[in-house]
Design a protein around this motif. Structure first.
Motif, PDB file in Angstrom:
ATOM      1  N   TYR A   1       0.628  -0.089  -3.126  1.00 20.93           N
ATOM      2  CA  TYR A   1       0.980   0.724  -4.232  1.00 20.93           C
ATOM      3  C   TYR A   1       2.213   1.521  -3.810  1.00 20.93           C
ATOM      4  O   TYR A   1       3.243   1.662  -4.811  1.00 20.93           O
ATOM      5  CB  TYR A   1      -0.049   1.593  -4.551  1.00 20.93           C
ATOM      6  CG  TYR A   1       0.132   2.738  -5.774  1.00 20.93           C
ATOM      7  CD1 TYR A   1       0.149   2.054  -7.373  1.00 20.93           C
ATOM      8  CD2 TYR A   1       0.696   3.942  -5.635  1.00 20.93           C
ATOM      9  CE1 TYR A   1       0.283   3.112  -8.224  1.00 20.93           C
ATOM     10  CE2 TYR A   1       0.841   4.688  -6.711  1.00 20.93           C
ATOM     11  CZ  TYR A   1       0.739   4.093  -8.057  1.00 20.93           C
ATOM     12  OH  TYR A   1       0.959   5.087  -9.087  1.00 20.93           O
TER      13      TYR A   1
ATOM     14  N   HIS B   1      -5.158   0.111  -8.271  1.00 18.94           N
ATOM     15  CA  HIS B   1      -4.877   1.733  -7.887  1.00 18.94           C
ATOM     16  C   HIS B   1      -6.088   2.477  -8.213  1.00 18.94           C
ATOM     17  O   HIS B   1      -6.670   3.543  -7.489  1.00 18.94           O
ATOM     18  CB  HIS B   1      -3.554   2.052  -7.950  1.00 18.94           C
ATOM     19  CG  HIS B   1      -3.322   3.381  -7.277  1.00 18.94           C
ATOM     20  ND1 HIS B   1      -3.323   3.223  -5.857  1.00 18.94           N
ATOM     21  CD2 HIS B   1      -2.920   4.666  -7.938  1.00 18.94           C
ATOM     22  CE1 HIS B   1      -2.911   4.673  -5.673  1.00 18.94           C
ATOM     23  NE2 HIS B   1      -2.790   5.243  -6.805  1.00 18.94           N
TER      24      HIS B   1
ATOM     25  N   GLY C   1      -3.807   1.271   0.556  1.00 16.47           N
ATOM     26  CA  GLY C   1      -3.118   2.035  -0.150  1.00 16.47           C
ATOM     27  C   GLY C   1      -1.496   1.740  -0.252  1.00 16.47           C
ATOM     28  O   GLY C   1      -0.776   2.136  -0.939  1.00 16.47           O
TER      29      GLY C   1
END
Length: 524
Positions: free
Chosen positions: A56, A162, A53
């Protein structure tokens, strides 16, 4: 009433034959060692999932804090053109989310899973487009189209990364506690990613700050020509260094993003949680979209976080300009931004403990409202560097809550949907993509409107001091408007129906249904 309805729904022949009794007093089949291993989620897997993650948020924080100021003060675009780029780019980004969500939901299962191929394929072209966003092309007439093109391309490719990644939350484990724990890991790393993005972009660019122009001397006609020539020489000698600094920072960030994607791909195993659900039917995307958008808890959660997220996005997009011009801390703005993100990173574990101890709804009320007094203080007190750092530390805690809570609560809504619609499956990508769609679209509107407001207020790129109307506009954009949006979001959130009791009940029912299907599959 909700409990009775759910119990009735799962009592009509769906429950398996009991073989053991769990700690809640519910009879469930005993799991085999193979089933236990499948359901377990190791710390290493959680860490690798969380690292995925980071790209992003690293790119998002760099773009959120610095793109507006880059377009205005480095690329020297007209504020109107900059507002077009920010609005159209974010609006396009929002439109791609449901499109990618549809494509992901129709993607067949592969040996790497259903989400992982999207993540792997989109990474390299995404980082290339990201790098080109921070390049100043040697043209003037088509400069706006350059940034608009690569900004839109990057947002599209980033969405291809994403949306599958966020939906992957539902495919790394079937245990709600495991998913909540993995989400906490993820949010900690993602907020740390914002620190990395802010630090790399801010510190590298901060070492090559372009000199400002003393706008007061521009009004002195007797010295206007001499001052203009000297300023142009100074700008020409230094502007190259700042533009190169942005390119170096973007290259470093691009490399980090590729490494994070590699760790995610090789460190996480995607589980086919739909295996064995023979009794369920796979409905069409259109039918699934209608079901998702008619699910009341999802609509209320998205609407509430739409307003609160918009508040923080509005502050994020204008805070660098506010620090630089309204507060006058031109040499310190990147450090203040870094302090906010560091504070957010350190307080993520505290909010994870708080939501586990007191419930997620309580965490929303406390965590989101925590920022309000500091948003007010920062515009009311006189410019004071020490006070600004104190406010930044305190506000970072609220930023952490705004990061963690939406992603921690979305799986609860998905579970609630599954309980109420046991014959419909495979809509995780729709839930996640449309949440991102609404927040991104609102973000595009906020950035476009705020940049346009600065244009109407008389913003002048590169000057040392902006006019009073610009400073007043910046105060409204980082204080009054966000506070109003937070209040509106919390009012909507009061109607959100999934409390701790309902969440735990949904979890028990889904575990029972999953165990039944696993047992049926093993008997076939």
């Amino acid at each position: 009433m909700e409990r009775e309805h759910g119990a009735e729904q799962f009592s009509s022949g769906l429950l398996p034959t009991a073989k053991t009794v769990n700690q809640d007093g519910i009879k469930v089949p005993k799991l085999s060692p193979q089933q236990e291993r499948k359901r377990a989620l190791t710390v290493w897997s959680k860490v690798c999932f969380a690292i995925g993650g980071a790209p992003y948020q690293i790119t998002g924080s760099a773009l959120g804090f610095f793109l507006q100021i880059f377009l205005l003060d480095v690329a020297l675009l007209d504020p109107l053109n900059a507002s077009v780029i920010l609005f159209v780019g974010r609006a396009w980004d929002a439109v791609t989310d449901p499109t990618v969500g549809f494509l992901v939901s129709r993607t067949p299962w592969t040996r790497h899973g259903r989400m992982m191929p999207w993540i792997l394929i989109s990474t390299t072209p995404a980082v290339l487009c990201y790098f080109l966003i921070w390049v100043v092309p040697p043209i003037e007439q088509g400069k706006m189209w350059w940034y608009l093109l690569f900004y839109c391309l990057f947002q599209t490719l980033q969405t291809c990364f994403h949306v599958p990644y966020s939906a992957l939350t539902m495919f790394i484990s079937t245990e709600q506690k495991e998913r909540d724990s993995a989400t906490a890991y993820r949010m900690t790393v993602e907020v740390l990613g914002t620190v990395v993005g802010t630090a790399i972009q801010g510190q590298i660019v901060g070492m090559a700050n372009i000199p400002c122009i003393n706008s007061t001397s521009l009004t002195n006609s007797s010295h206007h020509s001499m001052h203009g020539n000297n300023s142009q020489i100074l700008l020409d000698s230094k502007v190259f260094n700042e533009r190169r600094a942005y390119m170096i920072a973007s290259a470093v960030i691009s490399l980090i993003c590729v490494l994070c994607a590699v760790v995610l791909f090789f460190g996480v195993t995607e589980q086919d949680n739909q295996s064995g659900l023979k009794a369920q039917k796979h409905v069409s995307f259109r039918r699934g979209l209608r079901l998702v958008m008619s699910h009341g808890p999802y609509v209320k959660l998205v609407l509430a976080f739409l307003f609160t997220s918009l508040a923080f996005m509005l502050m994020e997009g204008n805070f660098a300009l506010f620090i630089k011009y309204t507060l006058g801390f031109r040499e310190d703005f990147q450090n203040i931004l870094l302090v906010i993100m560091l504070s957010a990173t350190l307080t993520i574990p505290m909010w994870q403990w708080f939501l586990c101890r007191f419930g997620k709804k309580t965490a929303v009320y406390i965590g989101i409202t925590w920022a309000v007094p500091f948003m007010i203080v920062v515009v009311c007190v006189n410019s004071n560097l020490f006070v600004s750092y104190i406010v930044s530390v305190a506000a970072g805690a609220s930023v952490a809550a705004a990061f963690l809570l939406p992603w921690s609560m979305l799986p609860d809504v998905v579970d609630d949907f599954k309980v109420q619609n046991p014959t419909s499956q495979g809509h995780e990508a729709i839930f996640y993509s449309f949440y991102v769609f609404f927040t991104k679209f609102a973000s595009g509107v906020s950035l476009g409107v705020s940049t346009l407001a600065l244009s109407f207020a008389g913003y002048v790129p590169g000057v040392c001091v902006q006019s009073d109307s610009v400073n007043l506009t910046l105060k409204m954009l980082v204080s009054a408007a966000p506070v109003s949006l937070i209040a509106l979001g919390l009012l909507v959130f009061k109607t959100y129906p999934i409390n701790e009791e309902r969440r735990q009940y949904n979890n028990k029912q889904l575990q029972l249904l999953l165990l039944q299907n696993e047992e049926l599959e093993s008997e076939m």
